[in-house]
Enzyme design. Structure first.
Site, PDB file in Angstrom:
ATOM      1  N   GLY A  12    -110.009   0.578 -80.750  1.00 16.33           N
ATOM      2  CA  GLY A  12    -108.638   0.675 -81.269  1.00 16.33           C
ATOM      3  C   GLY A  12    -108.116   2.079 -81.499  1.00 16.33           C
ATOM      4  N   THR A  13    -108.565   3.037 -80.695  1.00 18.71           N
ATOM      5  CA  THR A  13    -108.023   4.394 -80.894  1.00 18.71           C
ATOM      6  C   THR A  13    -106.562   4.469 -80.439  1.00 18.71           C
ATOM      7  OG1 THR A  13    -108.812   5.201 -78.758  1.00 18.71           O
ATOM      8  CG2 THR A  13    -110.289   5.490 -80.638  1.00 18.71           C
ATOM      9  N   ASN A  14    -106.204   3.689 -79.439  1.00 17.38           N
ATOM     10  CA  ASN A  14    -104.788   3.659 -79.033  1.00 17.38           C
ATOM     11  C   ASN A  14    -103.933   2.996 -80.111  1.00 17.38           C
ATOM     12  OD1 ASN A  14    -104.193   4.776 -76.248  1.00 17.38           O
ATOM     13  ND2 ASN A  14    -106.054   3.600 -75.866  1.00 17.38           N
ATOM     14  N   MET A  91    -109.105  -6.308 -73.295  1.00 19.52           N
ATOM     15  CA  MET A  91    -110.014  -6.452 -72.157  1.00 19.52           C
ATOM     16  C   MET A  91    -110.061  -7.860 -71.566  1.00 19.52           C
ATOM     17  SD  MET A  91    -110.932  -3.424 -71.752  1.00 19.52           S
ATOM     18  CE  MET A  91    -111.285  -1.870 -72.536  1.00 19.52           C
ATOM     19  N   ILE A  93    -108.203 -11.056 -69.233  1.00 21.72           N
ATOM     20  CA  ILE A  93    -107.203 -11.320 -68.197  1.00 21.72           C
ATOM     21  C   ILE A  93    -106.096 -12.198 -68.777  1.00 21.72           C
ATOM     22  CG2 ILE A  93    -106.814 -12.428 -65.935  1.00 21.72           C
ATOM     23  CD1 ILE A  93    -108.688 -10.150 -65.514  1.00 21.72           C
ATOM     24  N   LEU A  94    -104.861 -11.776 -68.540  1.00 26.40           N
ATOM     25  CA  LEU A  94    -103.737 -12.588 -69.005  1.00 26.40           C
ATOM     26  C   LEU A  94    -103.214 -13.446 -67.858  1.00 26.40           C
ATOM     27  CD1 LEU A  94    -101.750 -10.135 -71.273  1.00 26.40           C
ATOM     28  CD2 LEU A  94    -103.137 -12.088 -71.963  1.00 26.40           C
ATOM     29  N   ASN A 108     -98.938  -2.133 -70.989  1.00 23.98           N
ATOM     30  CA  ASN A 108    -100.381  -1.891 -71.037  1.00 23.98           C
ATOM     31  C   ASN A 108    -100.642  -0.407 -70.817  1.00 23.98           C
ATOM     32  OD1 ASN A 108    -103.255  -2.459 -70.847  1.00 23.98           O
ATOM     33  ND2 ASN A 108    -103.065  -2.233 -68.628  1.00 23.98           N
ATOM     34  N   HIS A 110    -103.442   2.040 -69.199  1.00 27.80           N
ATOM     35  CA  HIS A 110    -104.609   1.980 -68.314  1.00 27.80           C
ATOM     36  C   HIS A 110    -105.146   3.406 -68.108  1.00 27.80           C
ATOM     37  CE1 HIS A 110    -107.266   0.386 -65.276  1.00 27.80           C
ATOM     38  NE2 HIS A 110    -106.975   1.438 -64.543  1.00 27.80           N
TER      39      HIS A 110
HETATM   40  C1  GAR Z   1    -108.767   2.852 -73.352  1.00 28.79           C
HETATM   41  O1  GAR Z   1    -109.245   3.905 -72.562  1.00 28.79           O
HETATM   42  C2  GAR Z   1    -107.823   1.976 -72.563  1.00 28.79           C
HETATM   43  O2  GAR Z   1    -106.991   2.704 -71.685  1.00 28.79           O
HETATM   44  C3  GAR Z   1    -108.797   1.132 -71.788  1.00 28.79           C
HETATM   45  O3  GAR Z   1    -109.844   0.857 -72.687  1.00 28.79           O
HETATM   46  C4  GAR Z   1    -109.906   1.867 -73.681  1.00 28.79           C
HETATM   47  C5  GAR Z   1    -109.748   1.232 -75.035  1.00 28.79           C
HETATM   48  O4  GAR Z   1    -109.875   2.141 -76.065  1.00 28.79           O
HETATM   49  N1  GAR Z   1    -108.162  -0.041 -71.299  1.00 28.79           N
HETATM   50  C6  GAR Z   1    -108.468  -0.608 -70.161  1.00 28.79           C
HETATM   51  O5  GAR Z   1    -109.334  -0.213 -69.428  1.00 28.79           O
HETATM   52  C7  GAR Z   1    -107.631  -1.848 -69.811  1.00 28.79           C
HETATM   53  N2  GAR Z   1    -107.607  -2.041 -68.395  1.00 28.79           N
HETATM   54  P1  GAR Z   1    -109.333   1.862 -77.542  1.00 28.79           P
HETATM   55  O6  GAR Z   1    -109.782   0.461 -77.954  1.00 28.79           O
HETATM   56  O7  GAR Z   1    -110.030   2.908 -78.381  1.00 28.79           O
HETATM   57  O8  GAR Z   1    -107.845   2.020 -77.548  1.00 28.79           O
END
Ligand code: GAR
Length: 208
Positions: A12-14, A91, A93-94, A108, A110
């Site tokens: 969940g850093t994003n 993570m 699939i929708l 999203n 990516h």
């Molecule tokens: C992030 O790098 C995000 O872009 C990627 O997973 C990581 C999640 O980090 N997402 C994907 O690969 C989706 N296709 P987070 O949980 O710390 O935000």
């Protein structure tokens, strides 16, 4: 004020970048009203609770099929009725049932410069492993609208990050997050909440 729902699966850093951007008003006209996790142990849930944001878990593991999982997820989202749904490290699939319901209202982030290293099988660290294996010199991140094609919706914003000769998948992942994902995701959310993104023939435009 637009209502935002954030879907998460992991650290969940994003999500943290979005929470911070709402707090310091980088995101104008938007408020995160709900965080939904596909994983009951996701650290993202703790981040949401610390920020006093309502959380729900729709545990992917407890559903036999992707279809049933998507049905429940859609039910939870419909209950909240958000203006925008943000996939931030989600993570799963929708299915088209969900993406169609939130057409042009779901985005999203990516961790690559789409159309490179995206689609089925490309997620998380795998993206960076593939990029280093191919020897690319520029990596980066993309924020895009979500449609029924995995990572195939209209691109909204991209930011590139230089690959270093000594990069490992982890070091590259960290820099792509810090320099690209955590920057462009809040920026796009702010633009959408201010109704500044338009789509014409699958191409997005930022209104000035
Ligand atoms: C992030 O790098 C995000 O872009 C990627 O997973 C990581 C999640 O980090 N997402 C994907 O690969 C989706 N296709 P987070 O949980 O710390 O935000």
């Amino acid at each position: 004020m637009k209502k935002i729902a954030v879907l998460v699966s992991g650290s969940g850093t994003n999500l943290a970048a979005l929470i911070q951007a709402c707090e310091n008003k980088t995101i104008k006209n938007g408020k995160i009203s709900l965080v939904v996790s596909s994983n009951p142990d996701a650290y993202a849930l703790q981040r949401a609770k610390l920020a006093n944001i309502k959380t729900k878990t729709v545990d992917r593991q407890s559903f036999q099929s992707s279809r049933d999982f998507n049905k429940k997820l859609l039910e939870v989202l419909k209950e909240e009725n958000p203006d925008l749904v943000v996939l931030a490290g989600f993570m799963c699939i929708l299915e088209a049932e969900v993406t169609r319901y939130f057409k042009n209202k779901m985005i999203n982030v990516h961790p690559s410069l789409i159309p490179a290293f995206c689609g089925k099988g490309f997620y998380g660290l795998r993206v960076h492993e593939a990029a280093l294996k191919r020897g690319v010199k520029l990596a980066g991140a993309t924020v895009h609208f979500v449609n029924e094609v995995a990572d195939g919706g209209p691109i909204i914003m991209q930011k590139c990050v230089a690959v270093r000769p000594d990069d490992t998948p982890r070091s590259l992942q960290k820099r792509v997050m810090e320099e690209a994902e955590w920057v462009i995701l809040p920026e796009v959310v702010s633009l959408i909440c201010s109704e500044k993104i338009k789509i014409k023939n699958n191409i997005t435009y930022i209104e000035v």
